[in-house]
Design a protein around this motif. Sequence first.
Motif, PDB file in Angstrom:
ATOM      1  N   GLY A   1       0.782  -1.215   0.000  1.00 12.84           N
ATOM      2  CA  GLY A   1       0.000   0.000   0.000  1.00 12.84           C
ATOM      3  C   GLY A   1       0.820   1.275   0.000  1.00 12.84           C
ATOM      4  O   GLY A   1       0.289   2.351  -0.255  1.00 12.84           O
ATOM      5  N   THR A   2       2.105   1.159   0.293  1.00  6.04           N
ATOM      6  CA  THR A   2       3.005   2.310   0.305  1.00  6.04           C
ATOM      7  C   THR A   2       3.857   2.354  -0.955  1.00  6.04           C
ATOM      8  O   THR A   2       3.986   3.405  -1.586  1.00  6.04           O
ATOM      9  N   LEU A   3       4.412   1.219  -1.333  1.00  6.24           N
ATOM     10  CA  LEU A   3       5.225   1.118  -2.545  1.00  6.24           C
ATOM     11  C   LEU A   3       4.574   0.251  -3.610  1.00  6.24           C
ATOM     12  O   LEU A   3       4.849   0.424  -4.808  1.00  6.24           O
ATOM     13  N   VAL A   4       3.726  -0.694  -3.190  1.00  2.00           N
ATOM     14  CA  VAL A   4       3.086  -1.632  -4.115  1.00  2.00           C
ATOM     15  C   VAL A   4       1.570  -1.573  -3.905  1.00  2.00           C
ATOM     16  O   VAL A   4       1.096  -1.481  -2.768  1.00  2.00           O
ATOM     17  N   ASP A   5       0.815  -1.647  -4.996  1.00  2.00           N
ATOM     18  CA  ASP A   5      -0.640  -1.456  -4.962  1.00  2.00           C
ATOM     19  C   ASP A   5      -1.341  -2.760  -4.591  1.00  2.00           C
ATOM     20  O   ASP A   5      -1.977  -3.412  -5.412  1.00  2.00           O
ATOM     21  N   THR A   6      -1.238  -3.129  -3.315  1.00  2.00           N
ATOM     22  CA  THR A   6      -1.715  -4.438  -2.867  1.00  2.00           C
ATOM     23  C   THR A   6      -2.828  -4.388  -1.833  1.00  2.00           C
ATOM     24  O   THR A   6      -3.381  -5.429  -1.474  1.00  2.00           O
ATOM     25  N   THR A   7      -3.168  -3.214  -1.332  1.00  2.00           N
ATOM     26  CA  THR A   7      -4.101  -3.137  -0.205  1.00  2.00           C
ATOM     27  C   THR A   7      -5.423  -3.841  -0.496  1.00  2.00           C
ATOM     28  O   THR A   7      -5.919  -4.632   0.314  1.00  2.00           O
TER      29      THR A   7
ATOM     30  N   ILE B   1      -6.010  -3.850   7.163  1.00  2.00           N
ATOM     31  CA  ILE B   1      -4.834  -4.134   6.338  1.00  2.00           C
ATOM     32  C   ILE B   1      -3.682  -3.239   6.786  1.00  2.00           C
ATOM     33  O   ILE B   1      -3.846  -2.033   6.951  1.00  2.00           O
ATOM     34  N   GLY B   2      -2.535  -3.831   6.950  1.00  2.00           N
ATOM     35  CA  GLY B   2      -1.388  -3.128   7.517  1.00  2.00           C
ATOM     36  C   GLY B   2      -1.022  -3.685   8.876  1.00  2.00           C
ATOM     37  O   GLY B   2       0.120  -3.577   9.313  1.00  2.00           O
ATOM     38  N   MET B   3      -2.008  -4.284   9.546  1.00  2.00           N
ATOM     39  CA  MET B   3      -1.701  -5.100  10.725  1.00  2.00           C
ATOM     40  C   MET B   3      -1.002  -6.374  10.268  1.00  2.00           C
ATOM     41  O   MET B   3      -1.168  -6.803   9.126  1.00  2.00           O
ATOM     42  N   GLY B   4      -0.277  -6.993  11.160  1.00  2.00           N
ATOM     43  CA  GLY B   4       0.196  -8.331  10.870  1.00  2.00           C
ATOM     44  C   GLY B   4      -0.966  -9.306  10.895  1.00  2.00           C
ATOM     45  O   GLY B   4      -2.023  -9.030  11.481  1.00  2.00           O
ATOM     46  N   SER B   5      -0.809 -10.459  10.258  1.00  2.02           N
ATOM     47  CA  SER B   5      -1.903 -11.433  10.196  1.00  2.02           C
ATOM     48  C   SER B   5      -2.303 -11.923  11.581  1.00  2.02           C
ATOM     49  O   SER B   5      -3.472 -12.233  11.830  1.00  2.02           O
TER      50      SER B   5
ATOM     51  N   ASP C   1      15.892   8.910  16.537  1.00  3.40           N
ATOM     52  CA  ASP C   1      15.957  10.330  16.212  1.00  3.40           C
ATOM     53  C   ASP C   1      16.666  10.593  14.889  1.00  3.40           C
ATOM     54  O   ASP C   1      16.702  11.730  14.414  1.00  3.40           O
ATOM     55  N   ARG C   2      17.205   9.535  14.274  1.00  6.65           N
ATOM     56  CA  ARG C   2      17.909   9.690  13.001  1.00  6.65           C
ATOM     57  C   ARG C   2      17.206   8.913  11.880  1.00  6.65           C
ATOM     58  O   ARG C   2      17.838   8.507  10.907  1.00  6.65           O
ATOM     59  N   ALA C   3      15.902   8.713  12.038  1.00  6.13           N
ATOM     60  CA  ALA C   3      15.149   7.948  11.047  1.00  6.13           C
ATOM     61  C   ALA C   3      13.766   8.550  10.844  1.00  6.13           C
ATOM     62  O   ALA C   3      13.224   9.224  11.728  1.00  6.13           O
ATOM     63  N   VAL C   4      13.206   8.300   9.672  1.00  4.42           N
ATOM     64  CA  VAL C   4      11.827   8.639   9.334  1.00  4.42           C
ATOM     65  C   VAL C   4      11.209   7.410   8.688  1.00  4.42           C
ATOM     66  O   VAL C   4      11.869   6.714   7.909  1.00  4.42           O
ATOM     67  N   PHE C   5       9.951   7.140   9.003  1.00  3.17           N
ATOM     68  CA  PHE C   5       9.224   6.008   8.439  1.00  3.17           C
ATOM     69  C   PHE C   5       8.190   6.535   7.451  1.00  3.17           C
ATOM     70  O   PHE C   5       7.565   7.570   7.681  1.00  3.17           O
ATOM     71  N   VAL C   6       7.978   5.808   6.354  1.00  2.28           N
ATOM     72  CA  VAL C   6       6.943   6.154   5.379  1.00  2.28           C
ATOM     73  C   VAL C   6       5.958   4.993   5.316  1.00  2.28           C
ATOM     74  O   VAL C   6       6.346   3.846   5.040  1.00  2.28           O
ATOM     75  N   GLY C   7       4.675   5.264   5.577  1.00  2.00           N
ATOM     76  CA  GLY C   7       3.666   4.206   5.578  1.00  2.00           C
ATOM     77  C   GLY C   7       2.300   4.729   5.179  1.00  2.00           C
ATOM     78  O   GLY C   7       2.105   5.942   5.034  1.00  2.00           O
ATOM     79  N   ASP C   8       1.347   3.807   5.032  1.00  2.00           N
ATOM     80  CA  ASP C   8       0.033   4.187   4.515  1.00  2.00           C
ATOM     81  C   ASP C   8      -1.119   3.903   5.461  1.00  2.00           C
ATOM     82  O   ASP C   8      -2.270   4.161   5.109  1.00  2.00           O
ATOM     83  N   THR C   9      -0.861   3.382   6.655  1.00  2.00           N
ATOM     84  CA  THR C   9      -1.956   3.014   7.549  1.00  2.00           C
ATOM     85  C   THR C   9      -1.765   3.605   8.938  1.00  2.00           C
ATOM     86  O   THR C   9      -0.654   3.976   9.337  1.00  2.00           O
ATOM     87  N   VAL C  10      -2.866   3.634   9.679  1.00  2.00           N
ATOM     88  CA  VAL C  10      -2.780   4.084  11.067  1.00  2.00           C
ATOM     89  C   VAL C  10      -1.944   3.112  11.897  1.00  2.00           C
ATOM     90  O   VAL C  10      -1.374   3.498  12.925  1.00  2.00           O
ATOM     91  N   TRP C  11      -1.845   1.875  11.444  1.00  2.00           N
ATOM     92  CA  TRP C  11      -1.037   0.878  12.160  1.00  2.00           C
ATOM     93  C   TRP C  11       0.447   1.196  12.014  1.00  2.00           C
ATOM     94  O   TRP C  11       1.227   0.968  12.951  1.00  2.00           O
ATOM     95  N   ASP C  12       0.843   1.717  10.854  1.00  2.00           N
ATOM     96  CA  ASP C  12       2.220   2.183  10.681  1.00  2.00           C
ATOM     97  C   ASP C  12       2.511   3.325  11.647  1.00  2.00           C
ATOM     98  O   ASP C  12       3.553   3.353  12.308  1.00  2.00           O
ATOM     99  N   VAL C  13       1.579   4.278  11.710  1.00  2.00           N
ATOM    100  CA  VAL C  13       1.771   5.440  12.572  1.00  2.00           C
ATOM    101  C   VAL C  13       1.869   5.004  14.031  1.00  2.00           C
ATOM    102  O   VAL C  13       2.734   5.485  14.781  1.00  2.00           O
ATOM    103  N   ALA C  14       1.003   4.082  14.440  1.00  2.00           N
ATOM    104  CA  ALA C  14       1.015   3.607  15.825  1.00  2.00           C
ATOM    105  C   ALA C  14       2.326   2.902  16.163  1.00  2.00           C
ATOM    106  O   ALA C  14       2.901   3.113  17.240  1.00  2.00           O
ATOM    107  N   ALA C  15       2.794   2.064  15.244  1.00  2.00           N
ATOM    108  CA  ALA C  15       4.055   1.361  15.485  1.00  2.00           C
ATOM    109  C   ALA C  15       5.214   2.344  15.597  1.00  2.00           C
ATOM    110  O   ALA C  15       6.102   2.192  16.443  1.00  2.00           O
TER     111      ALA C  15
END
Length: 229
Positions: free
Chosen positions: A16-22, A49-53, A163-177
């Motif tokens: 969902g972030t790099l590949v159109d799979t959602t 979708i974006g949670m682990g199974s 503090d030296r990283a940024v994450f890119v994601g498409d779901t609220v689960w990414d943000v929560a993690a």
Amino acid sequence: MSGDGTGRAVLFDVDGTLVDTTYLHTVAWWEALRQAGRRVPMSVIHRTIGMGSDQLLARFLGEDRDPEEAAAVSAAHHTLYAEYWPRLAPLDKAAELLRACADRGWTVVLASSARGDELEAMRRAVGADEAVTAATSSDDVEASKPAPDLVRSALDQARATPDRAVFVGDTVWDVAACERAGVPCVGVLSGGITRRELEEAGAAEVYENPADLLAHLDASLLARHSRGG
């Protein structure tokens, strides 16, 4: 980026972030649950979708779920989703975005809740492995998103601190993690989650898709963070 702990890292979700799979996952889970006699609307499945199974199955089968039923549903999803692997399509400019990050000296690490073989199929679809330093999947951690384990594993792979990283994601689960791991998250709308939902979850910035982030890369949090801004 050197990967020696002195540079900056950009960590990417993949589905969902790099590949159109959602929505492919949504359909595969819907059918797998239906085969088990569980009727769950696709609109509800999409929000997981974006949670682990493991997390998804706990939600739909219950915390006291039958392990055999859970294993059967998971296996059915994997079989159904695997039918799409030869046709997986990267989102527009996904490969170029990874290469642009690497060209700027940032360590690029993939952090996916997918199984290892699913992640490999998506990496083939993107076709930019030369820009990727490392990758981590649900096979590598005890708990998947929204637990912070995958983000922390990606940090370890990048040899970077939060503090030296940024994450890119498409779901609220990414943000929560990311919040639990202490890493800022940049959201994209390509997984079908709304801007408002991502911002309310805590996303620092939100872009339409990889192409939009690429077009604004040098003004984005990724670039500002790399400069210590």
